[in-house]
Design a protein around this motif. Structure first.
Motif, PDB file in Angstrom:
ATOM      1  N   VAL A  97      45.580  13.937  71.923  1.00  0.00           N
ATOM      2  CA  VAL A  97      44.641  14.827  70.923  1.00  0.00           C
ATOM      3  C   VAL A  97      44.670  16.408  71.578  1.00  0.00           C
ATOM      4  N   ASP A  98      44.408  17.264  70.821  1.00  0.00           N
ATOM      5  CA  ASP A  98      44.244  18.659  71.403  1.00  0.00           C
ATOM      6  C   ASP A  98      43.408  18.889  72.356  1.00  0.00           C
ATOM      7  N   PRO A  99      43.578  19.535  73.448  1.00  0.00           N
ATOM      8  CA  PRO A  99      42.827  19.708  74.760  1.00  0.00           C
ATOM      9  C   PRO A  99      41.184  20.036  74.428  1.00  0.00           C
ATOM     10  N   GLU A 100      41.201  20.996  73.503  1.00  0.00           N
ATOM     11  CA  GLU A 100      39.849  21.428  73.019  1.00  0.00           C
ATOM     12  C   GLU A 100      38.846  20.263  72.625  1.00  0.00           C
ATOM     13  N   THR A 101      39.401  19.255  71.612  1.00  0.00           N
ATOM     14  CA  THR A 101      38.766  18.239  71.429  1.00  0.00           C
ATOM     15  C   THR A 101      38.171  17.426  72.343  1.00  0.00           C
ATOM     16  N   LYS A 102      39.273  17.124  73.230  1.00  0.00           N
ATOM     17  CA  LYS A 102      39.197  16.327  74.370  1.00  0.00           C
ATOM     18  C   LYS A 102      37.961  16.741  75.183  1.00  0.00           C
ATOM     19  N   GLU A 103      38.131  17.955  75.556  1.00  0.00           N
ATOM     20  CA  GLU A 103      36.899  18.754  76.493  1.00  0.00           C
ATOM     21  C   GLU A 103      35.612  18.769  75.684  1.00  0.00           C
ATOM     22  N   GLN A 104      35.641  18.962  74.447  1.00  0.00           N
ATOM     23  CA  GLN A 104      34.183  18.887  74.023  1.00  0.00           C
ATOM     24  C   GLN A 104      33.816  17.515  73.812  1.00  0.00           C
ATOM     25  N   ALA A 105      34.571  16.593  73.363  1.00  0.00           N
ATOM     26  CA  ALA A 105      34.095  15.059  73.546  1.00  0.00           C
ATOM     27  C   ALA A 105      33.487  14.754  74.775  1.00  0.00           C
ATOM     28  N   GLU A 106      34.483  15.212  75.895  1.00  0.00           N
ATOM     29  CA  GLU A 106      34.095  14.693  77.099  1.00  0.00           C
ATOM     30  C   GLU A 106      32.716  15.232  77.506  1.00  0.00           C
ATOM     31  N   ALA A 107      32.441  16.393  77.170  1.00  0.00           N
ATOM     32  CA  ALA A 107      31.170  17.095  77.549  1.00  0.00           C
ATOM     33  C   ALA A 107      30.017  16.502  76.999  1.00  0.00           C
ATOM     34  N   ILE A 108      29.947  16.167  75.826  1.00  0.00           N
ATOM     35  CA  ILE A 108      29.094  15.382  75.011  1.00  0.00           C
ATOM     36  C   ILE A 108      28.969  13.843  75.763  1.00  0.00           C
ATOM     37  N   LEU A 109      29.907  13.345  75.886  1.00  0.00           N
ATOM     38  CA  LEU A 109      29.902  12.022  76.543  1.00  0.00           C
ATOM     39  C   LEU A 109      29.480  11.862  77.826  1.00  0.00           C
ATOM     40  N   ASN A 110      29.975  12.968  78.801  1.00  0.00           N
ATOM     41  CA  ASN A 110      29.138  13.069  79.941  1.00  0.00           C
ATOM     42  C   ASN A 110      27.702  13.146  79.908  1.00  0.00           C
ATOM     43  N   HIS A 111      27.187  13.959  79.048  1.00  0.00           N
ATOM     44  CA  HIS A 111      25.633  14.135  78.861  1.00  0.00           C
ATOM     45  C   HIS A 111      25.186  12.741  78.242  1.00  0.00           C
ATOM     46  N   LEU A 112      25.995  11.865  77.970  1.00  0.00           N
ATOM     47  CA  LEU A 112      25.426  10.488  77.344  1.00  0.00           C
ATOM     48  C   LEU A 112      25.570   9.606  78.471  1.00  0.00           C
ATOM     49  N   GLY A 113      26.369   9.825  79.641  1.00  0.00           N
ATOM     50  CA  GLY A 113      26.730   8.989  80.332  1.00  0.00           C
ATOM     51  C   GLY A 113      27.664   7.998  79.961  1.00  0.00           C
ATOM     52  N   ILE A 114      28.488   8.357  79.251  1.00  0.00           N
ATOM     53  CA  ILE A 114      29.563   7.232  78.529  1.00  0.00           C
ATOM     54  C   ILE A 114      30.988   7.907  79.061  1.00  0.00           C
ATOM     55  N   PRO A 115      31.572   7.092  79.791  1.00  0.00           N
ATOM     56  CA  PRO A 115      33.064   7.366  80.100  1.00  0.00           C
ATOM     57  C   PRO A 115      33.792   7.359  78.845  1.00  0.00           C
ATOM     58  N   MET A 116      34.748   8.129  78.470  1.00  0.00           N
ATOM     59  CA  MET A 116      35.648   8.334  77.476  1.00  0.00           C
ATOM     60  C   MET A 116      36.498   6.918  76.967  1.00  0.00           C
ATOM     61  N   SER A 117      36.791   6.084  78.269  1.00  0.00           N
ATOM     62  CA  SER A 117      37.456   5.045  77.708  1.00  0.00           C
ATOM     63  C   SER A 117      36.232   4.047  77.304  1.00  0.00           C
ATOM     64  N   ASN A 118      35.117   4.024  77.475  1.00  0.00           N
ATOM     65  CA  ASN A 118      34.136   3.050  76.963  1.00  0.00           C
ATOM     66  C   ASN A 118      33.855   3.593  75.604  1.00  0.00           C
ATOM     67  N   ALA A 119      33.776   4.961  75.305  1.00  0.00           N
ATOM     68  CA  ALA A 119      33.539   5.386  74.040  1.00  0.00           C
ATOM     69  C   ALA A 119      34.808   4.876  72.862  1.00  0.00           C
ATOM     70  N   ILE A 120      35.733   5.210  73.516  1.00  0.00           N
ATOM     71  CA  ILE A 120      37.054   4.603  72.708  1.00  0.00           C
ATOM     72  C   ILE A 120      37.015   3.172  72.184  1.00  0.00           C
ATOM     73  N   GLY A 121      36.704   2.376  73.514  1.00  0.00           N
ATOM     74  CA  GLY A 121      36.239   0.833  73.263  1.00  0.00           C
ATOM     75  C   GLY A 121      35.285   0.509  72.155  1.00  0.00           C
ATOM     76  N   MET A 122      34.100   1.392  72.306  1.00  0.00           N
ATOM     77  CA  MET A 122      33.133   1.169  71.325  1.00  0.00           C
ATOM     78  C   MET A 122      33.351   1.590  69.951  1.00  0.00           C
ATOM     79  N   PHE A 123      34.164   2.553  69.770  1.00  0.00           N
ATOM     80  CA  PHE A 123      34.837   2.825  68.751  1.00  0.00           C
ATOM     81  C   PHE A 123      35.687   1.755  67.996  1.00  0.00           C
ATOM     82  N   LEU A 124      36.848   1.190  68.838  1.00  0.00           N
ATOM     83  CA  LEU A 124      37.604   0.040  68.262  1.00  0.00           C
ATOM     84  C   LEU A 124      36.807  -1.004  67.911  1.00  0.00           C
ATOM     85  N   LYS A 125      35.698  -1.442  68.866  1.00  0.00           N
ATOM     86  CA  LYS A 125      34.941  -2.686  68.427  1.00  0.00           C
ATOM     87  C   LYS A 125      34.004  -2.322  67.011  1.00  0.00           C
ATOM     88  N   GLN A 126      33.781  -1.118  66.764  1.00  0.00           N
ATOM     89  CA  GLN A 126      33.195  -0.884  65.688  1.00  0.00           C
ATOM     90  C   GLN A 126      34.163  -1.070  64.297  1.00  0.00           C
TER      91      GLN A 126
END
Length: 105
Positions: free
Chosen positions: A15-44
């Motif tokens: 993914v482009d670095p800006e997208t990754k950084e923006q997503a990580e910032a939001i996920l960090n505020h939610l307390g969700i690691p990127m790997s967990n968010a991707i796992g949640m997406f795949l489960k959905q």
């Protein structure tokens, strides 16, 4: 010796670095690691049997007179006059109903 199954699998993506950084910032505020968010997406994806959100093109932005050059304004006016001359007209009531349908929520 019994063979154990792997409890995780690796997924590699680019993914482009800006997208990754923006997503990580939001996920960090939610307390969700990127790997967990991707796992949640795949489960959905599995649960929904498809992409778990609506995917569609955005509604075209209405033309704003203030953003047009004189040439663009004249071209838009000519298109409008050509439509009127050809009988391609819509009542004000139909326009209002369509605007409410598209932009009222």
């Amino acid at each position: 010796m019994a063979r154990t199954t792997t409890k995780t699998a690796n997924v590699y993506t680019r993914v482009d670095p800006e997208t990754k950084e923006q997503a990580e910032a939001i996920l960090n505020h939610l307390g969700i690691p990127m790997s967990n968010a991707i796992g949640m997406f795949l489960k959905q994806v599995i649960i929904q049997r498809g992409i778990p959100f609506e995917m569609k093109l955005p509604v075209a932005k209405p033309v704003s007179i203030g953003e047009l050059t004189k040439e663009q304004f004249d071209a838009e006016m000519k298109l409008g006059m050509d439509d009127v001359a050809a009988g391609r007209v819509v009542s004000a009531e139909d326009v209002e109903a369509e605007m409410r349908r598209l932009y009222s929520e």
